[in-house]
Write an enzyme that holds these catalytic residues in place. Sequence first.
Site, PDB file in Angstrom:
ATOM      1  N   HIS A   1     -62.032  33.568  19.045  1.00  0.00           N
ATOM      2  CA  HIS A   1     -61.920  34.971  18.945  1.00  0.00           C
ATOM      3  C   HIS A   1     -60.438  35.335  18.745  1.00  0.00           C
ATOM      4  O   HIS A   1     -59.496  34.326  18.915  1.00  0.00           O
ATOM      5  CB  HIS A   1     -62.025  35.291  20.441  1.00  0.00           C
ATOM      6  CG  HIS A   1     -63.656  35.592  20.934  1.00  0.00           C
ATOM      7  ND1 HIS A   1     -64.322  36.577  20.081  1.00  0.00           N
ATOM      8  CD2 HIS A   1     -64.273  34.784  21.529  1.00  0.00           C
ATOM      9  CE1 HIS A   1     -65.604  36.115  20.681  1.00  0.00           C
ATOM     10  NE2 HIS A   1     -65.580  35.418  21.619  1.00  0.00           N
ATOM     11  N   GLU A   2     -60.123  36.195  17.987  1.00  0.00           N
ATOM     12  CA  GLU A   2     -58.695  36.723  17.575  1.00  0.00           C
ATOM     13  C   GLU A   2     -57.898  36.908  18.835  1.00  0.00           C
ATOM     14  O   GLU A   2     -58.386  37.377  19.779  1.00  0.00           O
ATOM     15  CB  GLU A   2     -58.740  38.059  16.713  1.00  0.00           C
ATOM     16  CG  GLU A   2     -57.496  38.360  16.101  1.00  0.00           C
ATOM     17  CD  GLU A   2     -56.837  37.537  15.173  1.00  0.00           C
ATOM     18  OE1 GLU A   2     -56.002  36.614  15.729  1.00  0.00           O
ATOM     19  OE2 GLU A   2     -57.316  37.439  14.255  1.00  0.00           O
TER      20      GLU A   2
END
Length: 580
Positions: free
Chosen positions: A216-217
């Site tokens: 995930h960013e």
Amino acid sequence: ALLLVRNELPAPGLNLTARSGSCHQCLYQFLAFVPPSNESLRKPGTASVMVDTQHPLTLLLNSSVGDRDLCKIQYHFGEFGNYSLVVKTISTSNHTVSCDLIINEGPINSYLPILFAFLVYMGILALLIAGRLLMKIDPVRNWVYKKLNPRATDRMINSELGSPNTTDSINCDPAPLSWSSGSRQRLRSLDTFRGLSLVIMVFVNYGGGKYWFFKHESWNGLTVADLVFPWFVFIMGASIALALGSMLRWGSSKWKMFRKIIWRSVVLILLGIIVVNPNYCLGPLSWDNLRIPGVLQRLGFTYLVVAALELLFTRADSGTWEGRFPALQDILPYWPQWIFILVLETIWLCLTFLLPVPDCPRGYLGPGGIGDFGKYPNCTGGAAGYIDRLLLGENHMYQHPSSGVTYQSTMPYDPEGILGTINSIVLAFLGLQAGKITLFYKDQPKQIMSRFIIWGIVMGVISAILTKCSKEEGFIPINKNLWSISYVTTMSCFAFILLLLIYYLVDVKKWWSGAPFLYPGMNSILVYIGHQVFANYFPFKWKMQDSQSHAEHLIQNLTATTLWVIISYVLYRRRIFWKI
């Protein structure tokens, strides 16, 4: 990567700091003190540090006394590379200093395992296609008939891996349901899209080969891992429209259907609480640190709201609307639903940008920690984080948010929190709109595809306006942790376009049966819960020889994901489907 800093300057020493290219408006972080050179022995001062290779780094060297900046270097280090940074004086008269970066040992190509895995899977696909083409040759097919059970073989070949007999359900898993009251054919593109999202989700949750783009960013922006959950929510909304329409056409009462909606929502939420709080052999689970939000919890609550909203206003007859604008028959009759969704979104906007948060600026959307130059270290998530901490308590939230690594935030933050659930309802409602399109234009594939394109363009334009086509500088950046409205419009844009492509290939042209994604798509709850529960058990996980090897992680994660696809295929062939 390994960085060796060689300081040929006399006293005082140097401070080496760094800032990641993915860390927006971040403070420089101290890496090492580099001692001065020993002039009598003509020996430079040295210091070794490990540097991040996921994103470009900005290295800053300054004097340990006086804090004078000597040089700044921007460089993207390669994995397992060995580098030297040599600091020396060019001119003693004007104190000119040079900083030269030298590659001692070149980095490895960390993407080769992905290429190899891609070629392997493409080879398997080619073999399957070749086998299918051979089965169309009469002598080959007759030979197979003689070797195998003719009835079972005929069923396997002629069914095109077809769907099982469906039963009426308002369940969002597997995707209901039929085109018309007289047809029992499933809309395979929805099952395929759901299965594609689920397979990527399983692979990402198992580690994604330890590649950064399968994680995930850290805050604003998108990676592959940020795509799948909202797609799942979108497909759930589309399934609700098809399921409720079918149930009403078959004469089910709305009260009975509402009881089923409540039951399924409660079961999903309870299953989610159990799944996100594993307690293997650790004794009784304490309420003091029980995490309340989660993926299934959000799905359950979103399903409850959107299904109830659709049940309240849906009609048993989805024929042509006799209003003034027949081209908008999938929108105008449901104007109360749109008003409800707009009110919900207004609530999200007001809470996000107007709610006072102690020691934080109004409307703060940042990660806290060292972001925003360290001004708001305890403001992670702004109003969204504050509401969760206020209503749930810090101990009942996710303790290791993705912002913790890059932005070094220390506050608990839950990406499946309360405020973000409002926008997940909006996303499911947009999926509901996709389902209505397939119902209202069930015999008109061109109309369906054109409307998918229009919705995709509209959502894309809204996203472009909200974000100013920028990762960090927009009015409302794309953010999976916050489930910002720009994130919702962007994901729905992608979902409309991707559903359009799958629908065209699977349901219109029938060039693709949907395999292998069709199988997990029709048993999605079982696969999701199963992959979570058995994540640490063989054969889904084993001890690796080199935990730093992308290849070993990729083999393990792809093997585990493939096993779940195989399991779902076996269940599919045996007509076993877990419904809630």
